[in-house]
Design a protein around this motif. Structure first.
Motif: not given
Length: 730
Positions: A263-276
């Protein structure tokens, strides 16, 4: 847009973005944003280098500082118009007799004064004011009134004369008196009526305006597409999260920890994608804002600017717009929905717990690339990782998907740092403490990337980290490299005397990218102007300065009457040129962007000058002198500030100095033709240290790369050597 702002044009347009008050002596920055002179002066004292408060573009101020910037006379006209129009409202008295509150008023542009009918009649009869430009009230109130409202411009030297001519040789507005005294028509001056020149300049700006609209539509479409992808981030996260929870309900007693990791990885991926994606959007919006701002300024100048205003800012507007239009933009936003993937079936979970689940993106480990840059002991060194999708385009992933490990020759760990620099671009940084072979291992999603582990040879400080080329005339080969420069992409441009060509190399690995032939019997020096065009000098029978496009097309040839033996060359940020000229009495020539003569520097002081560079932050130029075994420092007005060096083999001494360049701190890097040493001196000429000694014992042109290397042309060695360089390690 501006033509419709008639009765109540936007007050914000007349307000300085810094102080939020009406502009006071408005000055234009090169990015076309306008601010009060006092606000810019205050801003400049707090920030070095100066950045535009609106768009953050770095600004190189002229020698006169903020006072040397162009005045925004269009804004001044609007302020005058606003004041004049307000004066026509009921209850406003005449500014001369202070009466006639209800009567109609007129505005004298020369006196900047509101006049009633009686005072206006007297004003027209007085000898000193009978020719003043007076605008009646009905014109101020008319729809086209503001378009006809222009503040008169008078000559700074001949105060009573208006600026009516434009000296094309000097790129200066002049008055009638100037054409008789300082700008008399002849070989050095060519005054032309401003309407003629303004018409040509306006046509060019109108052409640029037509080019802006397609680019705006392209950028806006890209932003719309990114918005669509951003809107899909939350649903993608929701779907992936639900699938994860459903899978882990069966494993709750054994896998709570793993579930949290996923779940943390999903959140980070979402943040990373969102930030990107947000970063991508902001970057594109930034370009949109810059281009829109330039469009507005350009359109206002074309539609409402006076001829004088067009000539004042036309070159600046043209340069800004052409730079924006020529800028390569990446408008693609590679993003695909991520999802939870079951890597292991339930019955095998006890022994495969670490592989249960994961966040799947479009990363293809086999397509990922690593560029290992040359390393030097004691310097921060970097390798670059690009995470790729199956289509070989950079693609974002989260930091947990990338692992990096480095070992020194003894097998001990070398601390590394991993940082995402942009979409799919990662920087791996480390500081090696010893020389010899190091090993770097890079994994993505637990898989080795192609080429990993990488062997990295760490060199000592005075050893070149990369040698480019060998003797020959083929691709990647060199014959007599004499001049070297760095283009806007960080590539190394070399001019070869033997092959009579310019060859461009990638600075990371030394790969030849392309080459093109140059004219001239003895090509010597090379530099790149702010627009990315390449200029080359040549001496001998077919001497001259030649400007080429990035692709190698000959654009211009400059042979001003004052030049007959050009050698070293450097281009200033405003496109002026400084060239070493070696006739019987050698000197340096300061030239306009069109090659016309400004002034001669160093005549009678220089013996055999070779190369030249300019520290624009201080307004100081440095010239190497082959015969005097010195470096001379002049200001751009031609005054000798100081010199340093003498003939010898000791530290700080020279043997036929040639190549010269300066870093951002003003330190001076000089190469010797007599013994091949490359040395670094402080801004005042104090010796700091030796960088190294080149192959063949002949260091010709030198240049500083953006990533901290000094490129040196080894004339008899037929190569370019790169030395690691850092201001903090001197």
């Amino acid at each position: 847009m501006a033509s419709n702002m008639l009765d109540d044009f936007d007050e914000q347009f007349l307000a300085c973005p810094v102080c939020m008050l009406h502009f006071r002596d408005p000055k234009i920055l090169p990015c076309l944003h306008t601010f009060c002179r006092e606000c810019l002066q205050d801003w400049a004292t707090k920030q070095q280098p100066l950045e535009c408060p609106t768009c953050r573009t770095q600004v190189s101020l002229p020698d006169q500082g903020v006072d040397g910037l162009r005045t925004n006379f269009y804004v001044n006209n609007l302020l005058d118009f606003a004041a004049a129009k307000k004066g026509t409202e009921p209850g406003v008295p005449c500014q001369v007799c202070e009466g006639n509150v209800e009567g109609s008023k007129s505005w004298c542009a020369d006196c900047a004064t509101l006049l009633c009918e009686s005072c206006c009649a007297v004003h027209r009869k007085l000898p000193f004011s009978r020719d003043h430009e007076v605008t009646p009230e009905e014109t101020l109130k008319a729809e086209e009134g503001r378009g006809k409202f222009h503040r008169k411009r008078h000559c700074d030297k001949h105060k009573k004369y208006e600026l009516e001519f434009y000296c094309e040789s000097c790129n200066a507005l002049v008055c009638t008196a100037c054409t008789v005294v300082d700008h008399r028509p002849g070989k050095d001056h060519n005054p032309v009526e401003i309407t003629t020149v303004a018409k040509r300049r306006k046509e060019k700006l109108q052409s640029l305006l037509r080019d802006i609209d397609p680019r705006l539509r392209e950028i806006q479409a890209s932003i719309k597409e990114i918005d669509r992808k951003i809107s899909n981030l939350a649903p993608s996260k929701e779907v992936a999260t639900e699938k994860t929870k459903e899978y882990f309900r069966q494993l709750i007693e054994f896998l709570q920890k793993r579930e949290k990791e996923i779940l943390s990885q999903i959140d980070e991926q979402c943040r990373a994608d969102g930030k990107a994606l947000q970063t991508k959007k902001e970057a594109i919006e930034f370009e949109l804002a810059g281009l829109t701002s330039a469009q507005t300024f350009c359109q206002q100048a074309v539609e409402h600017g006076s001829d004088v205003h067009i000539l004042e800012v036309g070159n600046q507007v043209q340069t800004r717009v052409e730079t924006l239009l020529a800028k390569q933009l990446d408008l693609e936003s590679d993003w695909s929905e991520f999802q939870f993937v079951e890597n292991t079936t339930f019955r095998y979970f006890e022994k495969e717990v670490r592989d249960l689940g994961g966040v799947k993106t479009k990363i293809d480990e086999s397509k990922c690339e690593v560029i290992v840059k040359p390393a030097v002991q004691g310097f921060e060194c970097v390798a670059k990782l690009t995470t790729m999708n199956p289509e070989c385009r950079p693609c974002v992933t989260n930091s947990k998907a990338v692992t990096v490990n480095m070992k020194d020759p003894s097998g001990s760990d070398v601390p590394t740092q991993l940082q995402m620099k942009s979409l799919g671009e990662w920087e791996i940084s480390y500081v090696p403490k010893v020389t010899a072979n190091h090993r770097l291992e890079v994994k993505v999603n637990s898989q080795q990337v192609p080429g990993s582990p990488f062997d990295i040879d760490v060199n000592g400080k005075e050893t070149p980290v990369l040698s480019i080329g060998q003797e020959g005339s083929g691709v990647g080969e060199l014959d007599g490299p004499v001049g070297v420069a760095v283009d806007e992409d960080g590539n190394i441009a070399v001019v070869e005397r033997g092959n009579k060509r310019v060859q461009i190399f990638n600075a990371d690995i030394g790969q030849s990218l392309h080459s093109f032939p140059v004219e001239g019997e003895n090509p010597h020096s090379i530099d790149v102007d702010p627009s990315g065009r390449i200029l080359v000098t040549s001496w001998g029978e077919s001497f001259g300065i030649r400007r080429y496009s990035k692709e190698g097309e000959l654009l211009d040839t400059y042979k001003p009457y004052c030049m007959d033996d050009p050698h070293g060359l450097t281009i200033l940020q405003d496109d002026r040129m400084v060239v070493v000229n070696r006739p019987q009495e050698p000197s340096c020539l300061l030239l306009q962007p069109d090659g016309s003569f400004i002034r001669e520097i160093g005549k009678g002081q220089l013996q055999k000058p070779v190369f030249v560079t300019v520290d624009e932050s201080r307004g100081v130029m440095f010239v190497t002198d082959w015969s005097a075994h010195k470096v001379f420092a002049f200001d751009l007005d031609g005054t000798l500030k100081f010199d340093f060096g003498k003939q010898g083999d000791n530290e700080g001494e020279f043997k036929k100095p040639e190549g010269v360049t300066v870093d951002q701190a003003g330190n001076i890097i000089v190469g010797n033709a007599g013994d091949g040493r490359v040395q670094v001196f402080g801004p005042d000429g104090t010796f700091i240290r030796k960088l190294g000694t080149v192959q063949g014992g002949y260091a010709s042109g030198v240049a500083l790369t953006p990533d901290g290397h000094v490129a040196v042309a080894c004339f008899p060695g037929h190569c370019i050597e790169l030395y690691r360089y850092s201001q903090t390690c001197l």
